[in-house]
Design a protein around this motif. Structure first.
Motif, PDB file in Angstrom:
ATOM      1  N   SER A 108       0.839  -1.193   0.000  1.00  0.00           N
ATOM      2  CA  SER A 108       0.000   0.000   0.000  1.00  0.00           C
ATOM      3  C   SER A 108       0.876   1.247   0.000  1.00  0.00           C
ATOM      4  O   SER A 108       2.091   1.176   0.241  1.00  0.00           O
ATOM      5  CB  SER A 108      -0.884   0.013   1.248  1.00  0.00           C
ATOM      6  OG  SER A 108      -0.079   0.131   2.414  1.00  0.00           O
ATOM      7  N   VAL A 109       0.260   2.382  -0.246  1.00  0.00           N
ATOM      8  CA  VAL A 109       0.977   3.654  -0.159  1.00  0.00           C
ATOM      9  C   VAL A 109       1.540   3.831   1.248  1.00  0.00           C
ATOM     10  O   VAL A 109       2.677   4.288   1.431  1.00  0.00           O
ATOM     11  CB  VAL A 109       0.046   4.826  -0.520  1.00  0.00           C
ATOM     12  CG1 VAL A 109       0.717   6.166  -0.235  1.00  0.00           C
ATOM     13  CG2 VAL A 109      -0.357   4.746  -1.986  1.00  0.00           C
ATOM     14  N   GLU A 110       0.752   3.437   2.258  1.00  0.00           N
ATOM     15  CA  GLU A 110       1.198   3.579   3.638  1.00  0.00           C
ATOM     16  C   GLU A 110       2.446   2.727   3.915  1.00  0.00           C
ATOM     17  O   GLU A 110       3.344   3.144   4.664  1.00  0.00           O
ATOM     18  CB  GLU A 110       0.079   3.181   4.601  1.00  0.00           C
ATOM     19  CG  GLU A 110      -1.074   4.165   4.658  1.00  0.00           C
ATOM     20  CD  GLU A 110      -2.000   4.072   3.442  1.00  0.00           C
ATOM     21  OE1 GLU A 110      -2.795   5.003   3.236  1.00  0.00           O
ATOM     22  OE2 GLU A 110      -1.916   3.056   2.704  1.00  0.00           O
ATOM     23  N   ALA A 111       2.498   1.540   3.320  1.00  0.00           N
ATOM     24  CA  ALA A 111       3.668   0.676   3.505  1.00  0.00           C
ATOM     25  C   ALA A 111       4.922   1.319   2.904  1.00  0.00           C
ATOM     26  O   ALA A 111       5.997   1.300   3.507  1.00  0.00           O
ATOM     27  CB  ALA A 111       3.413  -0.693   2.883  1.00  0.00           C
ATOM     28  N   GLU A 113       5.361   4.463   2.468  1.00  0.00           N
ATOM     29  CA  GLU A 113       5.696   5.601   3.324  1.00  0.00           C
ATOM     30  C   GLU A 113       6.501   5.161   4.538  1.00  0.00           C
ATOM     31  O   GLU A 113       7.413   5.875   4.987  1.00  0.00           O
ATOM     32  CB  GLU A 113       4.420   6.315   3.775  1.00  0.00           C
ATOM     33  CG  GLU A 113       3.760   7.152   2.688  1.00  0.00           C
ATOM     34  CD  GLU A 113       2.482   7.807   3.163  1.00  0.00           C
ATOM     35  OE1 GLU A 113       2.160   8.902   2.637  1.00  0.00           O
ATOM     36  OE2 GLU A 113       1.809   7.245   4.050  1.00  0.00           O
ATOM     37  N   MET A 114       6.215   3.979   5.054  1.00  0.00           N
ATOM     38  CA  MET A 114       6.985   3.460   6.187  1.00  0.00           C
ATOM     39  C   MET A 114       8.436   3.204   5.798  1.00  0.00           C
ATOM     40  O   MET A 114       9.359   3.470   6.571  1.00  0.00           O
ATOM     41  CB  MET A 114       6.336   2.184   6.713  1.00  0.00           C
ATOM     42  CG  MET A 114       4.994   2.408   7.383  1.00  0.00           C
ATOM     43  SD  MET A 114       4.146   0.862   7.796  1.00  0.00           S
ATOM     44  CE  MET A 114       5.164   0.280   9.156  1.00  0.00           C
ATOM     45  N   GLU A 117      10.074   6.478   5.768  1.00  0.00           N
ATOM     46  CA  GLU A 117      10.340   6.979   7.118  1.00  0.00           C
ATOM     47  C   GLU A 117      11.737   6.549   7.555  1.00  0.00           C
ATOM     48  O   GLU A 117      12.495   7.336   8.132  1.00  0.00           O
ATOM     49  CB  GLU A 117       9.299   6.436   8.103  1.00  0.00           C
ATOM     50  CG  GLU A 117       7.943   7.117   8.047  1.00  0.00           C
ATOM     51  CD  GLU A 117       6.976   6.516   9.051  1.00  0.00           C
ATOM     52  OE1 GLU A 117       7.450   5.889  10.028  1.00  0.00           O
ATOM     53  OE2 GLU A 117       5.754   6.669   8.878  1.00  0.00           O
TER      54      GLU A 117
END
Length: 345
Positions: A108-111, A113-114, A117
């Protein structure tokens, strides 16, 4: 199959044999290329009193990392650290990185982004700028490729090829922790796969697991060496095991070496975990890999500048080439030094 069409397996050559074969006909065309293939980083001379150094590396899912136990933030951090380490191995200071990533639609986009990070945290820690890269899709697995750029004064650069007879062999930090961390993580994965109700327990393995999941490049030592006025005669980072790296320096410098087994720095946690796994602690110290410490040589007259430095351990010396690379064991035997570390093929 005729001799002209004979198939050579990549595994028969190994990583470095393959590199030698693929690059044997490479010719340098530009005077700005001061050093091409054959060291931790390429070196460019654009004039002035500094060199620009550049290195690139790939981390591939299933080969270099396992997402069943590698946190995405740690993966991003490690991707930067291992490339910064190559810049440090030239006695240079990293300044910029580019990051290219290929992902499947299971991420996912969130993954993603992690992952970034971790990348941004490493860039902050090593004071480097993320200046570009590429993003594309992958049919299978995750791939991260990082290119790092740095600078070094021309009179302070360290190649693998500068070691001389009588130089002292040094290593930063401790060895073998990353390998033992990997063994713990693989064991916990096996336990979990056999019984998902058994959650991984890493409470007693924080140090070695951290050495594997979130290694640190030793840029701090590069700054210390500069402050002390020490320029290593040769240097390489410990990615494939210290035995392998000693042999690389010996080959590049056309020298031999003696490594004292009892001088290898091993953290107590690493020692304890090795004992638990019934592995002699010197085995991962010599051949474990992924410690990303720096192995380097210094002139004898520089010993006094480093003898009280807590980050530097003296593990041997450089000898004549005809004597080869040897290990002086705790049992006072002298054996050929062999590399049994990470094999890519």
């Amino acid at each position: 199959m005729s001799e002209n069409n004979k198939r050579t397996e990549i595994g028969d050559l190994g990583e470095f044999g393959l590199i030698d074969r693929l690059t044997k006909d490479v010719k340098i065309k530009h005077k700005t290329t001061a050093k091409g293939v054959g060291d931790d980083a390429a070196v460019f001379d654009y004039g002035g009193d500094e060199y620009t150094v550049l290195s690139t590396d790939i981390l591939l899912e299933g080969i270099h990392f396992d997402l069943s136990f590698m946190p995405l933030q740690h993966l991003g951090y490690k991707a930067i650290a291992v490339n910064v380490s190559d810049i440090a191995a030239m006695n240079a200071i990293p300044e910029q990185v580019t990051v290219s990533i290929a992902v499947t639609n299971r991420f996912s986009v969130e993954a993603i982004e992690m992952i970034y990070e971790g990348i941004n945290a490493a860039c902050e820690n090593y004071n480097v700028d993320l200046v570009g890269g590429d993003t594309t899709s992958s049919r299978q697995g995750l791939c991260i490729s990082v290119t790092a750029v740095g600078r070094v004064k021309k009179d302070k650069i360290s190649y693998r090829s500068g070691a001389k007879k009588g130089d002292i062999l040094c290593v930063t930090g401790d060895l073998g922790g990353a390998y033992m961390g990997l063994q713990v993580l693989l064991r916990e994965k096996t336990v979990f796969e056999a019984n998902p109700k058994m959650q991984p327990n890493l409470d007693n393995y924080q140090y070695v697991a951290g050495r594997q999941l979130r290694p640190e490049a030793r840029t701090d030592v590069i700054h210390e060496l500069d402050e002390l006025g020490v320029v290593p005669t040769s240097m390489i980072d410990v990615s494939d095991g210290v035995a392998s790296e000693v042999l690389h320096i010996c080959k590049a410098s056309n020298v031999g070496a003696v490594v004292y087994e009892d001088k290898l720095p091993i953290d107590q946690d690493t020692f304890d975990v090795a004992h638990e796994f019934k592995i002699a602690s010197k085995t991962p110290a010599l051949n474990g890999g992924e410690d990303y410490e720096l192995l380097f040589t210094i002139k004898q007259e520089d010993f006094s500048k480093l003898e009280k430095n807590a980050n530097v351990f003296f593990i041997g010396y450089i000898d004549e080439a005809e004597n080869g690379a040897r290990l002086f064991t705790e049992g006072e035997q002298t054996l050929p030094l062999t590399a049994q570390g990470w094999k890519h093929f």
